[in-house]
Scaffold this motif. Structure first.
Motif, mmCIF file in Angstrom:
data_model
loop_
_atom_site.group_PDB
_atom_site.id
_atom_site.type_symbol
_atom_site.label_atom_id
_atom_site.label_comp_id
_atom_site.label_asym_id
_atom_site.label_seq_id
_atom_site.Cartn_x
_atom_site.Cartn_y
_atom_site.Cartn_z
ATOM 1 N N MET A 134 -7.011 1.926 -27.883
ATOM 2 C CA MET A 134 -6.531 3.185 -27.300
ATOM 3 C C MET A 134 -7.064 4.390 -28.065
ATOM 4 N N ILE A 135 -6.957 4.377 -29.378
ATOM 5 C CA ILE A 135 -7.350 5.550 -30.148
ATOM 6 C C ILE A 135 -8.869 5.702 -30.233
ATOM 7 N N ASP A 136 -9.598 4.627 -29.934
ATOM 8 C CA ASP A 136 -11.067 4.709 -29.913
ATOM 9 C C ASP A 136 -11.621 4.880 -28.502
ATOM 10 N N GLY A 137 -10.730 4.841 -27.497
ATOM 11 C CA GLY A 137 -11.179 4.889 -26.111
ATOM 12 C C GLY A 137 -11.267 6.289 -25.552
ATOM 13 N N ASP A 138 -11.301 6.377 -24.225
ATOM 14 C CA ASP A 138 -11.402 7.667 -23.543
ATOM 15 C C ASP A 138 -10.074 8.403 -23.605
ATOM 16 N N ASP A 139 -10.160 9.724 -23.613
ATOM 17 C CA ASP A 139 -8.971 10.563 -23.650
ATOM 18 C C ASP A 139 -8.466 10.763 -22.223
ATOM 19 N N ILE A 140 -7.602 9.861 -21.777
ATOM 20 C CA ILE A 140 -7.125 9.863 -20.394
ATOM 21 C C ILE A 140 -5.680 10.355 -20.348
ATOM 22 N N MET B 157 0.377 14.821 -21.430
ATOM 23 C CA MET B 157 0.364 13.727 -22.389
ATOM 24 C C MET B 157 -0.921 12.923 -22.274
ATOM 25 N N SER B 158 -1.808 13.128 -23.226
ATOM 26 C CA SER B 158 -3.055 12.363 -23.269
ATOM 27 C C SER B 158 -3.145 11.653 -24.616
#
Length: 258
Positions: free
Chosen positions: A222-228, A235-236
């Protein structure tokens, strides 16, 4: 309890600044919910989602915990049942077309769920600053009056909250009256995200309840993935990271154990 991260802290900071010179303030909570200010009142893919329209991914938080601790499928089943019960009780008129029915549903969902969350947040942040904040748009008489007005009146010429803007003509400067609505401020600083990420990584290394129930592999993805964006407009990834940090501190404070 875990809240909305920097969205809460920015409001707390703002209330503290106001309190330096005032003890009572008026705030605009509830105007978006009853006058149709949110994108889910006019974006077809949101208003016709068949679920709480501000929830882009309702299982994302639970999915970051171990399966034996949190069960996303059960949570989704609970939320789906709550949604069906909520929309089944929405008052409609015999003359309503499908667009009006969808608009009524969005209004009632926003008032009964989204608005209650914002009011609770405003009360906590303002009272923590010893500031009394009143919310005149929460008056049930206003809600009852505008509930039966058609979307064409509330969203005239494609402008959100156009009815409220017209009502305020001559009372507010034009640059405020006709300003495009923007979400409540959150930080976009990369420094903020870096700090909350470091805090989260430290919490995952500790011998604690939080570290024992978190799914490290999924959190790292999650923390290395896309900012969705996953909830509403605000809340992103930085806020989700901060929420996990809040959960870790909260679980220590209440002394959770496996």
């Amino acid at each position: 309890m875990p809240g909305q991260a920097d969205i809460d802290s920015s409001l707390l900071f703002y209330c503290r600044q106001v309190r330096k010179s005032h003890t009572v303030a008026i705030s605009g909570e509830c105007s978006d919910e009853i006058f149709g200010g949110y994108p889910w009142f006019y974006r077809p893919e949101m208003i016709n989602r068949g679920f709480f329209p501000w929830m882009h991914d309702p299982t994302v938080r639970l999915s970051l915990f171990r399966d034996e601790f949190a069960r996303p499928d059960d949570g989704m089943e609970f939320l789906s049942a709550a949604y069906k019960k909520a929309v089944s009780g929405v008052p409609i008129a015999d003359s309503d077309d499908e667009e009006m029915i969808a608009y009524r549903r969005a209004t009632m969902l926003s008032v009964n769920y989204f608005m209650s969350n914002l009011l609770e947040r405003k009360d906590r942040m303002s009272m923590a600053a010893s500031l009394e904040v009143r919310v005149p748009f929460a008056d049930h008489r206003i809600i009852e009056f505008v509930y039966d007005l058609p979307k064409s009146v509330k969203f005239e010429n494609g402008v959100e909250k156009s009815l409220l803007r017209r009502a305020a003509e001559g009372l507010l400067p034009d640059n405020i009256l006709h300003r495009k609505k923007s979400p409540y401020p959150k930080t976009h600083s990369k420094g903020y995200e870096r700090l909350v990420r470091e805090m989260l990584e430290e919490k995952m290394r500790e011998d604690s309840f939080f570290a024992s129930v978190i799914d490290r592999k999924k959190v790292c993805a999650m923390i290395d993935g896309d900012d969705i964006t996953w909830l509403g407009q605000l809340m992103s990834r930085p806020q989700l990271t901060a929420w996990l940090v809040q959960f870790a501190f909260w679980s220590e404070k209440v002394n959770f154990s496996v």
